[in-house]
Enzyme design. Structure first.
Site, PDB file in Angstrom:
ATOM      1  N   ASP A  62     -12.536  -0.132   2.809  1.00 15.62           N
ATOM      2  CA  ASP A  62     -11.260   0.320   2.241  1.00 15.62           C
ATOM      3  C   ASP A  62     -10.154  -0.492   2.914  1.00 15.62           C
ATOM      4  O   ASP A  62      -9.870  -0.294   4.101  1.00 15.62           O
ATOM      5  CB  ASP A  62     -11.102   1.820   2.507  1.00 15.62           C
ATOM      6  CG  ASP A  62      -9.832   2.415   1.918  1.00 15.62           C
ATOM      7  OD1 ASP A  62      -8.921   1.641   1.567  1.00 15.62           O
ATOM      8  OD2 ASP A  62      -9.758   3.660   1.830  1.00 15.62           O
ATOM      9  N   HIS A  63      -9.546  -1.357   2.159  1.00 16.87           N
ATOM     10  CA  HIS A  63      -8.583  -2.291   2.757  1.00 16.87           C
ATOM     11  C   HIS A  63      -7.301  -1.600   3.220  1.00 16.87           C
ATOM     12  O   HIS A  63      -6.484  -2.185   3.916  1.00 16.87           O
ATOM     13  CB  HIS A  63      -8.274  -3.409   1.762  1.00 16.87           C
ATOM     14  CG  HIS A  63      -7.921  -4.715   2.405  1.00 16.87           C
ATOM     15  ND1 HIS A  63      -7.512  -4.831   3.722  1.00 16.87           N
ATOM     16  CD2 HIS A  63      -7.936  -5.982   1.915  1.00 16.87           C
ATOM     17  CE1 HIS A  63      -7.272  -6.098   4.006  1.00 16.87           C
ATOM     18  NE2 HIS A  63      -7.524  -6.822   2.929  1.00 16.87           N
TER      19      HIS A  63
END
Ligand code: CAO
Length: 454
Positions: free
Chosen positions: A427-428
């Site tokens: 999850d950036h």
């Protein structure tokens, strides 16, 4: 007693042979001045013809479907409070054209001078919708057009307008399914019903839940050949909506790398007999889980979740490893609780036991809850890399593909090494690319370090 006078169709802007689509009054009815008498419809608009005066209708001369032009007799009217003289000459139009026009197109913005029909949107909707068609989606007003204007310009009969107003429905947001796209009473009802049964607005849905996404086209596949309908399993429906929620809500990035597991495989082969004596099958996955535990301890951010506000990270001090299991009923993710407290044999045992239960459909709900990081291994099947979807609200997932012999350049020569493809999706919002690369490098190094895994 007053004698009846003819009420005629007024100037309707030069239109001829216009259809009467609704008779709004009946014989014997007392009416007021401006009471709508009939609704007529041209190619482009529908409009009411109002009464020029109050009184009692003695005879309605038209019926639905008749064609009328300026001067056609609508009905006979005994004017209220006046003798025959006051009723005016026979053939008096319903009212002075201008006044009538204003009433006729009361909903239209440009009603001031002529009985110009209300501009109707070009018929974009099909002439009629099949019965099973769900309520048509709201139609937004064109740019620069206020909703009030959109209401006015909507292609609907006055009675439908009245009905919509009573329900508080915005005609500007309704797509008509009547002839030439005219809005019918059913369209108004379907619109209101759609609003009442709609899911909560996007703002109330958790993390947006993909609301507002453009819809996929609905295709009738049967028109191209034979088809078979197979309902999705319960598990597929549940996992499908979760996967979609993760895919649309989390900005996924996948980092790929190869781990050299030549030594690991040699050790695994050496330990196989010992393990089977203990009733355990040591698969590569058990070692991969162990390597993930070490990597998560070194990079605790990968063992976290965003809180509900999206402003804080919840870093978990426990490590519960989920692993994707392919079962006849679909994908499930059993969780090995407190995996960091287990040795490699215990991990292998838990893996085998939960896999078995998963395939038999006997997992308890608690055995699929509380995961902090997930591994999806397709190594037993094949493939060189893939993009696993994060098991939200976790922030990362490791995808593992099939190991294969590859030439690796070491100490001045190409050597055959057993390489294991790793694909880490993260999850950036929580993890930066550099951190993800470091995590995967660490993981690959750990998988190459046999002693660390025992
Ligand atoms: N490379 C090469 N061989 C591998 C391997 C890898 N990365 N991983 C496993 N193998 C081998 C094993 O060694 C085993 O071979 P042997 O029987 O000769 O020892 C064989 O492949 C089968 O292993 P397995 O799949 O039975 O056992 P596992 O512990 O590796 O995996 C489980 C267990 C439950 C994860 C697996 O059965 C499974 O269901 N995988 C699918 C997961 C999945 O669907 N992921 C996608 C999710 S998104 O749709």
């Amino acid at each position: 007693m007053a004698s009846a006078t003819e009420v005629l169709v007024p100037d309707i802007g030069g239109f001829k042979d216009v259809s009467v689509i609704e008779i709004l009054v009946k014989d014997g009815q007392q009416i007021d001045k401006e009471t709508p008498l009939i609704t007529i419809e041209t190619d482009k608009a529908a409009m009411d013809v109002p009464a020029p005066a109050a009184g009692r209708i003695t005879e309605v001369k038209l019926k639905q479907g008749d064609k009328v032009s300026e001067g056609s007799v609508i009905l006979l009217l005994e004017r209220a409070g006046a003798g025959a003289a006051a009723a005016g000459a026979a053939g008096e139009p319903a009212a002075e054209p201008a006044a009538t026009s204003a009433t006729v197109v009361a909903d239209a913005p440009a009603a001031a001078s002529a009985p110009a029909p209300k501009a109707a949107a070009p018929p974009t909707a099909p002439p009629s919708a099949p019965a099973a068609t769900p309520p048509t989606p709201p139609r937004a007003a064109a740019p620069g057009v206020s909703l009030d204007q959109a209401f006015s310009k909507a292609y609907a009969s006055p009675s439908v307008r009245k009905f919509a107003r009573e329900l508080g429905a915005d005609l500007g947001r309704i797509t008509g399914t009547g002839t030439k796209g005219r809005i019918t009473p059913e369209d108004v009802k379907a619109h209101v019903k759609g609003i009442l049964t709609a899911s909560p607005p996007a703002s109330a849905a958790p993390e947006g839940a993909g609301a507002g996404l453009p819809k996929l086209p609905v295709v009738d596949f049967a028109q191209y050949g034979e088809i078979e309908i197979k309902p999705l399993s319960r598990i597929q429906k549940i996992s499908g909506s979760r996967l979609q929620a993760s895919w649309v809500n989390l900005p996924h990035v996948t980092q790929h790398d190869d781990a050299d597991i030549t030594d690991l495989e040699a050790m695994r082969a050496a330990l196989k007999n010992k393990a089977s004596d203990q009733g355990v099958k040591l698969t590569p996955l058990a070692f991969i889980l162990k390597a993930c535990i070490l990597a998560l301890q070194a990079f605790p951010r990968f063992n976290s979740s965003l809180d509900a506000s999206g402003e804080n990270l919840v870093v978990k001090r426990y490590i519960n490893l989920g692993f994707a299991a392919d079962t006849p009923n679909g994908l499930v993710v059993p969780v090995i609780a407190n995996a960091d407290r287990l040795d490699i044999y215990e991990i292998a045992r838990a893996l085998a036991a939960l896999s078995e239960k998963a395939r038999a459909g006997k997992l308890k709900a608690t055995e699929m809850q509380g995961g902090t990081f997930t591994i999806s291994s397709l190594g037993g099947i094949g493939g060189t890399a893939f993009t696993p979807i994060i098991n939200a609200p976790e922030v990362a997932i490791l995808g593992v593909s099939k190991s294969s012999q590859k030439p690796v350049y070491e100490r001045g020569a190409f050597l055959p090494r057993l390489m294991l493809p790793l694909s880490l999706s993260y999850d950036h919002r929580v993890i930066d690319g550099a951190e993800a690369a470091r995590f995967v490098v660490y993981l690959a190094k750990t998988l190459g370090d046999v002693k660390a895994l025992l």
